[in-house]
Design an enzyme around this catalytic site. Structure first.
Site, mmCIF file in Angstrom:
data_model
loop_
_atom_site.group_PDB
_atom_site.id
_atom_site.type_symbol
_atom_site.label_atom_id
_atom_site.label_comp_id
_atom_site.label_asym_id
_atom_site.label_seq_id
_atom_site.Cartn_x
_atom_site.Cartn_y
_atom_site.Cartn_z
ATOM 1 N N LEU A 97 98.874 14.626 18.965
ATOM 2 C CA LEU A 97 97.605 15.332 19.069
ATOM 3 C C LEU A 97 97.834 16.678 19.744
ATOM 4 O O LEU A 97 98.329 16.729 20.870
ATOM 5 C CB LEU A 97 96.589 14.543 19.900
ATOM 6 C CG LEU A 97 96.073 13.206 19.386
ATOM 7 C CD1 LEU A 97 97.116 12.100 19.491
ATOM 8 C CD2 LEU A 97 94.819 12.803 20.159
ATOM 9 N N ILE A 155 99.338 7.826 25.332
ATOM 10 C CA ILE A 155 100.472 8.386 26.068
ATOM 11 C C ILE A 155 100.128 9.756 26.644
ATOM 12 O O ILE A 155 99.639 10.636 25.930
ATOM 13 C CB ILE A 155 101.702 8.497 25.144
ATOM 14 C CG1 ILE A 155 102.053 7.112 24.588
ATOM 15 C CG2 ILE A 155 102.892 9.087 25.888
ATOM 16 C CD1 ILE A 155 103.132 7.133 23.534
ATOM 17 N N GLY A 185 95.955 17.438 24.959
ATOM 18 C CA GLY A 185 97.227 17.330 24.247
ATOM 19 C C GLY A 185 97.964 16.058 24.577
ATOM 20 O O GLY A 185 98.184 15.763 25.738
ATOM 21 N N SER A 186 98.363 15.278 23.593
ATOM 22 C CA SER A 186 98.920 13.963 23.901
ATOM 23 C C SER A 186 99.520 13.314 22.658
ATOM 24 O O SER A 186 99.704 13.941 21.625
ATOM 25 C CB SER A 186 97.827 13.067 24.484
ATOM 26 O OG SER A 186 96.676 13.117 23.666
ATOM 27 N N ARG A 187 99.797 12.009 22.781
ATOM 28 C CA ARG A 187 100.341 11.225 21.679
ATOM 29 C C ARG A 187 99.724 9.828 21.724
ATOM 30 O O ARG A 187 99.473 9.282 22.800
ATOM 31 C CB ARG A 187 101.868 11.133 21.812
ATOM 32 C CG ARG A 187 102.561 10.358 20.698
ATOM 33 C CD ARG A 187 104.067 10.300 20.952
ATOM 34 N NE ARG A 187 104.700 11.601 20.808
ATOM 35 C CZ ARG A 187 105.256 12.048 19.684
ATOM 36 N NH1 ARG A 187 105.264 11.278 18.598
ATOM 37 N NH2 ARG A 187 105.830 13.230 19.633
#
Length: 230
Positions: A97, A155, A185-187
């Site tokens: 993301l 995450i 912002g991430s996963r």
């Protein structure tokens, strides 16, 4: 023509209110300063947007838990306490993301929350595959049928230092429901059984609650879909 403002996730209220107050103060000082402060206020509002989604209603479909781009698909082993700590084989679908994506997370499949674990770790950039193993994360195990689980990992990233998960163990969940958010912002990783049909590919853009990640019933390739707006 009817115009409506986009829905904002409640996790963003404080950020937006503070940014708005700072912007108002900045405008009282000078027009140029106010315009400069207006940009982060608008960016913050955009980040916390929470649009409704059209949710496919077929129980055999696994939906994307997040908006973003598929960065990796591979078979992996994963230890589960419900399996006496022994590892089980899963297909990992990893979603990156960016700060421009909607960051609200959604339930991929209806079922019951069997396990939840919060694992402390680093804050490596979510663009790196290392983040899946090294970064701080929230692990959610959903049992969709007896003895069958799907795992979701929220995450943290280099900028995303705050994971919000509004679930609890033994809670019944429905596909497409909102369950949390990761800030800035991430996963998100989703682990599905290896014997299911994967419906996405690496590099593909996915939409949380709408894009079909996998079909649990390989024989049902002509599934009849119903849709809900959530």
């Amino acid at each position: 023509m009817c115009f409506s403002l986009p829905s904002i996730n409640k996790e963003g209220y404080l950020f937006i209110v503070v940014s708005f107050i700072v912007t108002c103060i900045a405008f009282s000082i000078s027009w140029g300063f106010g315009v400069t402060c207006l940009f982060p206020t608008l960016l913050c509002t955009y980040f916390f947007r929470d649009p409704a989604r059209i949710i496919p209603g077929n129980k055999d479909l696994v939906l994307s838990p997040a908006d973003g781009v598929i960065s990796k698909i591979e078979e992996v082993s994963y230890p589960l306490s419900t399996n006496n700590g022994e590892e089980k084989k899963f297909t990992l679908v990893s979603i990156f993301l960016s700060v421009l994506n909607v960051h609200v997370n959604r339930i991929p499949i209806s079922g019951t929350v069997k396990e939840m674990h919060y694992k402390k770790g680093k804050f490596v950039s979510a663009m790196s595959d290392r983040s899946s193993n090294e970064n701080e994360k929230q692990v959610i195990v959903i049992e969709y049928t007896k003895g069958k689980e799907i795992i979701v990992e929220q995450i943290a990233g280099l900028i995303a230092r705050r994971i919000v998960c509004n679930l609890r163990v033994s809670q019944s969940v429905k596909a497409g429901e909102r369950f949390g958010i990761i800030r800035f912002g991430s996963r998100v990783n989703i682990y599905v059984p290896t014997d299911v049909e994967i419906r996405v590919s690496e590099g593909q853009t996915v939409v949380g609650g709408e894009t079909i990640i996998a079909n649990l019933n390989k024989e049902n390739t002509q599934e009849k879909l119903t849709f809900d707006l959530v």
